[in-house]
Design an enzyme around this catalytic site. Structure first.
Site, PDB file in Angstrom:
ATOM      1  N   LYS A  41       0.739  -1.600  -0.006  1.00 52.59           N
ATOM      2  CA  LYS A  41       0.291  -0.133   0.213  1.00 52.59           C
ATOM      3  C   LYS A  41       0.142   1.607   0.074  1.00 52.59           C
ATOM      4  O   LYS A  41       0.492   1.867  -0.144  1.00 52.59           O
ATOM      5  CB  LYS A  41      -0.979  -0.040   1.118  1.00 52.59           C
ATOM      6  CG  LYS A  41      -2.102  -1.222   0.985  1.00 52.59           C
ATOM      7  CD  LYS A  41      -2.610  -1.045   2.088  1.00 52.59           C
ATOM      8  CE  LYS A  41      -3.865  -1.960   1.541  1.00 52.59           C
ATOM      9  NZ  LYS A  41      -4.570  -3.087   3.395  1.00 52.59           N
ATOM     10  N   GLN A  87      -4.923  -2.151   9.208  1.00 52.31           N
ATOM     11  CA  GLN A  87      -4.881  -3.430   8.556  1.00 52.31           C
ATOM     12  C   GLN A  87      -5.672  -4.136  10.281  1.00 52.31           C
ATOM     13  O   GLN A  87      -4.856  -4.278  10.876  1.00 52.31           O
ATOM     14  CB  GLN A  87      -3.239  -3.170   8.510  1.00 52.31           C
ATOM     15  CG  GLN A  87      -2.701  -5.057   8.039  1.00 52.31           C
ATOM     16  CD  GLN A  87      -3.156  -4.348   6.342  1.00 52.31           C
ATOM     17  OE1 GLN A  87      -3.489  -3.212   5.775  1.00 52.31           O
ATOM     18  NE2 GLN A  87      -3.809  -5.594   5.905  1.00 52.31           N
ATOM     19  N   ASP A 126     -11.808   2.343   3.210  1.00 56.81           N
ATOM     20  CA  ASP A 126     -11.629   0.533   3.063  1.00 56.81           C
ATOM     21  C   ASP A 126     -13.370   0.858   3.584  1.00 56.81           C
ATOM     22  O   ASP A 126     -13.605  -0.168   2.701  1.00 56.81           O
ATOM     23  CB  ASP A 126     -10.990  -0.143   4.138  1.00 56.81           C
ATOM     24  CG  ASP A 126      -9.690  -0.080   4.172  1.00 56.81           C
ATOM     25  OD1 ASP A 126      -9.461  -0.773   3.239  1.00 56.81           O
ATOM     26  OD2 ASP A 126      -9.348  -0.772   5.297  1.00 56.81           O
TER      27      ASP A 126
END
Ligand code: NAP
Length: 282
Positions: free
Chosen positions: A51, A95, A118
């Site tokens: 990322k 994460q 997200d």
């Protein structure tokens, strides 16, 4: 049979994001993504590094917060709160899964919906349900982008998703439904799974079990999308689909690696760019 090249499509998406980022920077706004990693799970470390690399490529500012596994819930939420209030941070991702003792849901709910790149916050999930959203979850949206890139039409197709997680299976079903697919979502309680999957024009496997989808489960000419990221008996990365035996039955199939994974990251870049635009009214 066509092997869908997720790397190529994701490179095109990232090029587009990079060019739009240049324009945004010229207007005084550099998109910023904060990535929180708690603990030292090696797979999570690989995802976070990928990322960060993508952020560098498209021209975003990325800031990593690597916290020890001993971090408390309060410390984590305090960091999220600080990031919610920083003007130079447009997107926040933590994460998942978090180490034991920390609550994934509490962190998801603490991230401002405006910075939730997200698209896991319940406010964003609800908006996806009714088709009025700013952000789409990265993996399902990346899959839709890949289908579009290969002119694969979902309208009227029999679509079967194996897996009903909040991050992949459920939103995947919803996005296929938005494009007029006839959608069936299967899970571990599904009876006669093979009969259902063998009728799928488009089959999405999001299970987390190596080579679970075998050739007898797949219809001749189907489009097969493999979300799985597993290790096989030799420790080699593999998907949820038994690729070697399934591929010749398919019209299109995604490989692992090089299929869905790169698209997930490309969509994260798109979402962060959008977040930066929305927060700056541009
Ligand atoms: P998850 O939360 O563990 O969900 C797995 C789903 O599979 C569950 O809904 C489960 O059913 C279902 N399932 C398990 N065994 C089954 C069986 N025998 N028959 C039918 N359904 C079964 O996993 P996830 O987070 O959705 O991830 C799925 C896979 O995708 C993992 O390998 C993950 O690493 C990978 N992934 C890849 C990306 C990417 O970018 N490439 C992104 C996210 C995830 P129940 O609900 O009944 O338990």
């Amino acid at each position: 049979m066509v092997i869908i090249d997720g790397k190529k499509v994701s490179a095109q998406v990232k090029e587009q994001v990079a060019s739009e980022t240049k324009e945004l920077i010229a207007q005084g706004v550099t998109p910023g993504l904060a990535v929180i990693l708690v603990g030292d799970d090696p797979a999570s470390r690989v995802y976070v590094n990928n990322k960060k690399k993508a952020c560098e490529f498209v021209g975003f500012k990325s800031e990593e917060f690597a916290l020890p596994a001993t971090t408390t819930q309060e410390e984590l939420l305090a960091l999220v709160d600080e990031l919610n209030n920083r003007k130079d941070i447009n997107g926040i991702l933590c994460q998942l899964p978090l180490p034991k003792g920390l609550d994934d849901n509490a962190v998801i709910e603490a991230i401002s919906p405006l910075k939730d790149v997200d698209a896991f916050h319940k406010q964003n999930v609800g908006r996806i349900m009714i088709g009025d959203y700013d952000f789409l979850p990265c993996t399902p949206a990346g899959i839709m982008e890949m289908l579009h890139a290969y002119d694969i039409d979902v309208d009227g197709k029999n679509c079967v998703v194996i897996g009903r997680s909040n991050i992949v299976g459920k939103p995947m079903g919803m996005l296929l439904l938005h494009e007029n697919g006839t959608v069936t979502i299967c899970h571990s309680h599904t009876k006669n799974l093979k009969e259902i999957t063998a009728n799928a024009d488009i089959l999405v496997a999001a299970i987390g079990r190596a080579k679970f989808v075998t050739a007898d489960m797949v219809k001749e000419g189907a489009v097969v999308i493999d979300v799985g990221m597993n290790r096989d008996e030799n420790g080699k990365l593999c998907g949820d689909v038994d690729f070697e035996n399934v591929k010749d039955k398919c019209s299109y199939i995604t490989p692992v690696p090089g299929g869905v994974g790169p698209m997930t990251i490309a969509t994260l870049m798109k979402n962060t760019l959008k977040a930066a635009r929305l927060q700056n009214n541009l």
